[in-house]
Every structure is written in structure tokens, then in C-alpha cells.
Scaffold this active site. Structure first.
Site, mmCIF file in Angstrom:
data_model
loop_
_atom_site.group_PDB
_atom_site.id
_atom_site.type_symbol
_atom_site.label_atom_id
_atom_site.label_comp_id
_atom_site.label_asym_id
_atom_site.label_seq_id
_atom_site.Cartn_x
_atom_site.Cartn_y
_atom_site.Cartn_z
ATOM 1 N N GLU A 44 10.278 18.146 75.692
ATOM 2 C CA GLU A 44 10.698 19.499 76.060
ATOM 3 C C GLU A 44 12.107 19.772 75.552
ATOM 4 O O GLU A 44 12.398 20.854 75.011
ATOM 5 C CB GLU A 44 10.655 19.664 77.580
ATOM 6 N N ASP A 48 12.852 22.690 72.863
ATOM 7 C CA ASP A 48 13.776 23.771 73.188
ATOM 8 C C ASP A 48 14.723 24.033 72.023
ATOM 9 O O ASP A 48 14.998 25.185 71.651
ATOM 10 C CB ASP A 48 14.556 23.414 74.452
ATOM 11 N N SER A 115 7.918 24.777 80.119
ATOM 12 C CA SER A 115 8.379 23.445 79.712
ATOM 13 C C SER A 115 7.326 22.731 78.870
ATOM 14 O O SER A 115 7.647 22.084 77.864
ATOM 15 C CB SER A 115 8.711 22.600 80.944
ATOM 16 N N GLU A 118 7.241 24.130 75.360
ATOM 17 C CA GLU A 118 8.330 23.579 74.543
ATOM 18 C C GLU A 118 8.032 22.137 74.146
ATOM 19 O O GLU A 118 8.337 21.721 73.017
ATOM 20 C CB GLU A 118 9.652 23.661 75.303
#
Length: 226
Positions: A44, A48, A115, A118
């Protein structure tokens, strides 16, 4: 089962373990001891950053008339938790996630879905590189970005809510921190925006500022001001 998700993603993973890791929520680890598993939190983190790069590159090239601050504001709206959770729902990601019973019962909140989305981006990048992630992501980002820019939806939510609240109700909003959960590298803040004693909206984010913006946005929507 993963073949169905790969079909939706439009790619076949050379390393299936990456996809499995991206789908493993920390609640599953807590309830499934002794398997030596890891959660998707590191992926994650990577996803991101990849999302930030792809979205920044796209916005810079597509909207040359926007100043730096405006590009920042557009990107903040474009990749916020609510949007990423919507992307996750569009690919039915909830059907593939490994979660603890508590998370399964709630159906996985927006933060869980965002989450995981990502983490999928991180896994795709590690498996096949940036261009593959771009091909998957840009068709989702592009129409939304044009809507945000054309309708000027990137104006700061806190500023807009304060302006309208003062004009329409004669009250200046205030914000209070409700909770701060999770480890320091993956913390989630929950904030409420108040008009007097009334809770006008609630928001979540990875930092207090983002949570306040989300709370202001929720309040604007709830009151029908946007």
C-alpha cells in the site's frame, strides 16, 4: 479465483504471491496466526507513491493552465479515499480480499478498500512495471480529472465550507479530532466538523489535514451546498 481478478485488471501476474499479498488485510493476519503471512501495508505504501507519480504526471501534462497550488488541490480530490474506494468497488475488489471476520462483517470500510486498491497498484508495479499500472489507472483517472477541473471541484473544502457556513448560517466551523488509529506509518485520523454543537460532517484521512478536508466535504454534501 485470482484468475477472475487478473482478467478484470487486464494482466497476468508473473509472481502470484504479489497479488495474494496485496489482497491480505492486516485483520486477516491477526486472526490467522502461525501462517507466516504478511499484510498488504508495505505494498500500500508503494502503491500510494506510484499513484501520486502517475496522477501528478498526468495532471501536469493535461492541464498546463493550472498553477502548482491548483494541481495539488486537483490531485488531492482525484486520489482521495472515497475515490479510490469507488475504483476498488468497480473491480469488485471486496470479493477477493482476505480479511478478518470483523472486517468481513462490516463489508470492509472505504479506508480498507482504498488501501487494498493502492496495494494492487504496488503489486502491479513490482510485477510488470510502471507502464502497466498507467494503462490500468489512467482510463479511470482521466474522466474524473476533467470533471474536477471543469466544475472547479478542487476548491479547498474547508475554505468553501467556512465561507458558506458564515454566509448562510452565521457560524464559523470548528474541527475536533475523534480518533487516531493504527501504526505511525499507516495512521488513520477521524475528524468531525462542528457548527456550534452540531456535528456537520465527519472525515477520515492519513493525516489530520486530510481528515478535516474530508469532514468539510461531507458537511458540504450533507447540506446540499455542492
Amino acid at each position: 479465483m485470482h484468475e477472475q481478478l487478473e482478467e478484470i485488471l487486464g494482466m497476468h501476474f508473473q509472481d502470484p504471491k504479489l497479488l495474494n499479498l496485496a489482497l491480505t488485510h492486516r485483520s486477516y493476519i491477526y486472526e490467522t496466526p502461525g501462517e507466516g503471512r504478511s499484510s498488504n501495508e508495505r505494498l500500500e505504501f508503494l502503491g500510494d507513491s506510484i499513484l501520486a507519480l502517475i496522477s501528478a504526471d498526468f495532471l501536469y501534462r493535461t492541464f498546463p493552465h493550472l498553477a502548482e497550488g491548483e494541481l495539488t488541490d486537483v490531485r488531492a480530490v482525484l486520489v482521495r479515499t472515497e475515490t479510490l474506494a469507488t475504483f476498488a468497488r468497480e473491480i469488485n475488489l471486496i470479493n477477493f480480499l482476505l480479511m478478518g471476520k470483523g472486517e468481513q462483517h462490516t463489508g470492509g470500510g472505504q479506508r480498507v478498500l482504498a488501501s487494498a486498491f493502492e496495494a494492487i497498484l504496488g503489486a502491479m508495479y513490482l510485477d510488470q512495471g510502471l507502464e502497466v499500472v498507467q494503462r490500468f489507472l489512467l482510463p479511470r483517472l482521466e474522466p474524473l480529472a476533467h470533471t474536477i477541473v471543469d466544475k472547479k471541484l478542487f476548491k479547498d473544502n474547508k475554505s468553501l465550507f467556512q465561507e458558506l457556513a458564515q454566509a448562510r448560517e452565521g457560524i464559523t466551523p470548528s474541527y475536533r479530532l475523534v480518533s487516531q488509529e493504527g501504526p505511525s506509518h499507516n495512521c488513520e485520523f477521524t475528524v468531525e466538523v462542528l457548527l456550534g454543537k452540531e456535528v456537520a460532517g465527519r472525515g477520515q484521512g492519513r493525516n489530520k489535514q486530510t481528515a478535516e478536508q474530508e469532514a468539510a466535504h461531507a458537511a458540504l454534501v450533507k447540506r446540499g451546498w455542492i
